[in-house]
Every structure is written in structure tokens, then in C-alpha cells.
Scaffold this motif. Structure first.
Motif, PDB file in Angstrom:
ATOM      1  N   GLY A  70       0.713  -1.025  -0.177  1.00 45.32           N
ATOM      2  CA  GLY A  70       0.101   0.069   0.021  1.00 45.32           C
ATOM      3  C   GLY A  70       1.287   0.983   0.166  1.00 45.32           C
ATOM      4  N   ILE A  71       2.029   1.481   0.756  1.00 44.98           N
ATOM      5  CA  ILE A  71       2.927   2.104   1.227  1.00 44.98           C
ATOM      6  C   ILE A  71       3.710   2.547  -0.531  1.00 44.98           C
ATOM      7  N   TYR A  72       4.315   1.093  -1.214  1.00 46.14           N
ATOM      8  CA  TYR A  72       4.706   1.795  -2.462  1.00 46.14           C
ATOM      9  C   TYR A  72       3.554   2.308  -3.675  1.00 46.14           C
ATOM     10  N   ASN A  73       2.142   1.797  -3.373  1.00 44.98           N
ATOM     11  CA  ASN A  73       1.357   2.153  -4.368  1.00 44.98           C
ATOM     12  C   ASN A  73       0.869   3.999  -4.234  1.00 44.98           C
ATOM     13  N   ASN A  74       1.507   4.285  -2.972  1.00 48.02           N
ATOM     14  CA  ASN A  74       1.239   5.415  -2.823  1.00 48.02           C
ATOM     15  C   ASN A  74       1.664   6.647  -2.660  1.00 48.02           C
ATOM     16  N   VAL A  75       3.089   5.944  -2.551  1.00 45.00           N
ATOM     17  CA  VAL A  75       4.189   6.422  -2.827  1.00 45.00           C
ATOM     18  C   VAL A  75       5.493   6.524  -4.278  1.00 45.00           C
ATOM     19  N   CYS A  76       5.953   5.457  -4.541  1.00 42.63           N
ATOM     20  CA  CYS A  76       6.576   4.697  -4.686  1.00 42.63           C
ATOM     21  C   CYS A  76       6.854   4.250  -6.035  1.00 42.63           C
ATOM     22  N   MET A  77       4.963   4.282  -6.623  1.00 43.48           N
ATOM     23  CA  MET A  77       5.346   3.679  -7.617  1.00 43.48           C
ATOM     24  C   MET A  77       5.457   4.445  -8.536  1.00 43.48           C
ATOM     25  N   ALA A  78       4.520   5.599  -8.448  1.00 38.60           N
ATOM     26  CA  ALA A  78       5.388   6.320  -9.229  1.00 38.60           C
ATOM     27  C   ALA A  78       6.417   6.874 -10.255  1.00 38.60           C
ATOM     28  N   CYS A  79       7.923   6.359  -9.743  1.00 37.20           N
ATOM     29  CA  CYS A  79       8.673   6.781 -10.119  1.00 37.20           C
ATOM     30  C   CYS A  79       9.533   4.941 -10.605  1.00 37.20           C
ATOM     31  N   VAL A  89      13.200   0.045 -12.259  1.00 36.17           N
ATOM     32  CA  VAL A  89      12.119  -0.120 -12.699  1.00 36.17           C
ATOM     33  C   VAL A  89      11.655  -1.736 -11.579  1.00 36.17           C
ATOM     34  N   ARG A  90      11.069  -2.203 -11.146  1.00 35.57           N
ATOM     35  CA  ARG A  90      10.284  -2.385  -9.882  1.00 35.57           C
ATOM     36  C   ARG A  90      10.513  -4.116 -10.703  1.00 35.57           C
ATOM     37  N   ALA A 134       8.788  -2.392   5.220  1.00 35.36           N
ATOM     38  CA  ALA A 134       8.210  -2.891   4.455  1.00 35.36           C
ATOM     39  C   ALA A 134       8.032  -2.823   2.779  1.00 35.36           C
ATOM     40  N   ALA A 135       7.780  -0.927   2.424  1.00 32.36           N
ATOM     41  CA  ALA A 135       7.314   0.014   1.222  1.00 32.36           C
ATOM     42  C   ALA A 135       9.534  -1.190   0.451  1.00 32.36           C
ATOM     43  N   VAL A 136      10.120  -0.785   0.988  1.00 30.18           N
ATOM     44  CA  VAL A 136      11.725  -1.459   0.197  1.00 30.18           C
ATOM     45  C   VAL A 136      11.725  -3.063   0.041  1.00 30.18           C
ATOM     46  N   ALA A 137      10.938  -3.597   1.105  1.00 28.90           N
ATOM     47  CA  ALA A 137      11.148  -5.159   0.830  1.00 28.90           C
ATOM     48  C   ALA A 137       9.878  -5.743  -0.794  1.00 28.90           C
ATOM     49  N   HIS A 138       8.782  -4.045  -0.304  1.00 28.80           N
ATOM     50  CA  HIS A 138       8.001  -5.106  -1.653  1.00 28.80           C
ATOM     51  C   HIS A 138       8.560  -4.673  -2.828  1.00 28.80           C
ATOM     52  N   LEU A 139       9.284  -3.613  -3.003  1.00 31.08           N
ATOM     53  CA  LEU A 139       9.611  -2.683  -4.103  1.00 31.08           C
ATOM     54  C   LEU A 139      11.234  -4.106  -4.512  1.00 31.08           C
ATOM     55  N   VAL A 140      11.765  -4.819  -4.004  1.00 30.90           N
ATOM     56  CA  VAL A 140      13.179  -5.255  -4.548  1.00 30.90           C
ATOM     57  C   VAL A 140      12.141  -6.801  -4.365  1.00 30.90           C
ATOM     58  N   SER A 141      10.946  -6.913  -3.565  1.00 34.71           N
ATOM     59  CA  SER A 141      10.817  -9.043  -3.298  1.00 34.71           C
ATOM     60  C   SER A 141      11.102  -9.578  -4.548  1.00 34.71           C
TER      61      SER A 141
END
Length: 270
Positions: A70-79, A89-90, A134-141
Motif C-alpha cells: 500500500g505504501i509503495y502504491n501511494n509513494v513509490c510506484m510513480a517512479c 523499475v520494480r 516494508a515498502a522497500v521489501a515489496h519493491l525489491v521482492s
């Protein structure tokens, strides 16, 4: 009397029906607006990113675990879904290969403190270390094995200590290179390959595509007013940062290397 009562009742039902219809229309408009709302916002270092990019605490519901997705979708995914400003890119294993070799703790430290064009905590200072973890874990998983979560602060602190040691070593190197940098500033030939450095230290990520208003390399119209300020002014703009460009373009390049890059970029429009 009976007819008056009947008429009053019908009028009341009409008002209730009209009010209910208005509420239904408002609810439908709100639902449409929510569906059309952007999922993220591009925010680069140096901008006023605000503090509402993500909830201060996002949980999965019943278990109280942080919702990294959820944090990734709100903050990180734009880039990290588009590759904006050179963001990996993820899921792109090639783009992440060198980064994942540094280890999860270092990637977490970078996300907390910022690196390159990415601001600290993705531009949302309200996010805790645990939420960033948690957001980084989702990004790099998709591209690496993520360690067990829960040690966000300890992992980031450990990586920060290592980074501080590297910074001290880099400072010693910079001090050694300072005389050569001064010579280059005075017009001396450093002998460095500005073109190669332009690509390797990250300048091409913005200046080859015009990201966030960066002047395109080779664009005489965009560079003309800048060149008129003089080469020394261009050097200082890169050393100190300007607009959304972070100091040294977000790199650890020496003064001499940066000046070689600036000289190369200027040469492309002269």
C-alpha cells in the motif's frame, strides 16, 4: 380533511425521494472521483513533496503488520513503475543487479536518507523506518530474497555506519584531488573522459531525456542562457545543486570529474 392529509403525505414522500436521489448522485460522483484519482505523485529531491503522500501508518487490517504494498502504491510506484528520473523499475533484474548486491540494509538506508534524485523517505517524512522497510521489501521482492522484517531501525543504522566510513574515505580522496580540481577550474586540461563520466555518474538519466526540465544535451536553445553565465557558474550550479537537481547531480563524483562532465555537455552545443 382526509384529502389534505393525503396531499401532505404525498408531498413529504416527494421531498424524501428527492433528497435520497441527491444523496445517491453525490455518492456516485464521489465514487467516480476516487476511481479516477492518481495512484502516486512524482516527487524529486528539492521539491516541496508535502506530507500526505501516504498514510502515517498503514496496516494490513487484522494482524497489525505494515502494508508495504500500500505504501509503495501511494509513494513509490510513480517512479519505480515508470523509470522516471532513472529509478530502477520494480521487477527489472538487470536494473537492480548491482543494487541488490549491496544488500537489503543498504537499500533501506538509501530509501530512508535519499539517494540521487530520490528524496529521503520517498518525499514523505511521516513514514517511519518500519514503514520504509516494508515498502522497500515489496519493491525489491521480485529481484532478491528479502530478510525477515522487523529490524528496520537496526538495519538502517548499521548501513548508515558503513556509509559514514565510506564518506570519510571519499572525503580523503576529494582532499587529495582538490589541487587537480583547482587546476581544471583555472582552465587546465584534466585529461578525464567527460563523455564517459556523463553516462556513468547518472547525468544522462535526466539530460538525455529532459526529465523534470533538465536541459537536453545538445539543445543549443536550452543551454544558451546557461552558457552565458560562464563556465564557473555552471560548475557551481552542479556542485551546490539547482532547482530539483541535487548537489553533484546526486553522485559522489569529485569536483574534477564534475567539471569534466560540464565541459563535455557545453562542448555539445558550441
Amino acid at each position: 380533511m382526509k384529502s389534505k392529509l393525503i396531499m401532505s403525505g404525498l408531498a413529504a414522500l416527494g421531498v424524501m425521494a428527492g433528497t435520497s436521489g441527491a444523496y445517491a448522485q453525490d455518492a456516485e460522483r464521489d465514487a467516480i472521483a476516487e476511481r479516477l484519482a492518481p495512484v502516486g505523485q512524482l516527487c524529486l529531491q528539492g521539491q516541496d513533496c508535502g506530507t500526505a503522500a501516504a498514510p502515517a501508518a498503514a496496516s494490513s487490517g487484522g494482524g497489525g503488520e505494515v502494508d508495504g504494498a500500500g505504501i509503495y502504491n501511494n509513494v513509490c510506484m510513480a517512479c519505480h513503475e515508470t523509470g522516471a528520473a532513472g529509478a530502477p523499475v520494480r521487477g527489472d533484474e538487470a536494473a537492480w543487479a548491482e543494487r541488490t548486491e549491496q544488500g537489503f540494509a543498504t537499500l533501506l538506508e538509501h530509501s530512508i536518507n535519499g539517494i540521487g534524485a530520490m528524496p529521503a523517505r520517498g518525499g514523505n517524512p511521516n513514514l517511519s523506518d518500519e514503514e520504509m522497510e516494508a515498502a522497500v521489501a515489496h519493491l525489491v521482492s521480485p529481484v532478491m530474497e528479502v530478510p525477515e522484517l522487523g529490524g528496520g531501525e537496526e538495519a538502517a543504522a548499521e548501513a548508515t555506519d558503513e556509509s559514514a566510513s565510506d564518506d570519510m574515505a571519499a572525503a580523503d580522496d576529494a582532499a587529495t584531488a582538490e589541487p587537480a580540481a583547482e587546476e581544471a577550474a583555472a582552465g587546465g586540461d584534466s585529461g578525464l573522459d567527460g563523455e564517459a563520466l556523463y553516462a556513468s555518474i547518472g547525468c544522462a538519466a535526466c539530460h538525455a531525456a529532459g526529465v523534470a526540465g533538465a536541459p537536453l544535451i545538445g539543445d543549443a536553445d536550452a543551454w544558451g542562457p546557461r552558457i552565458e553565465q560562464g563556465t564557473d557558474a555552471l560548475y557551481q550550479s552542479v556542485f551546490n545543486g539547482k532547482g530539483i537537481m541535487p548537489p553533484r547531480g546526486g553522485s559522489s563524483a569529485s569536483d574534477e570529474e564534475i567539471m569534466a562532465v560540464v565541459d563535455y555537455m557545453v562542448s555539445q552545443v558550441q
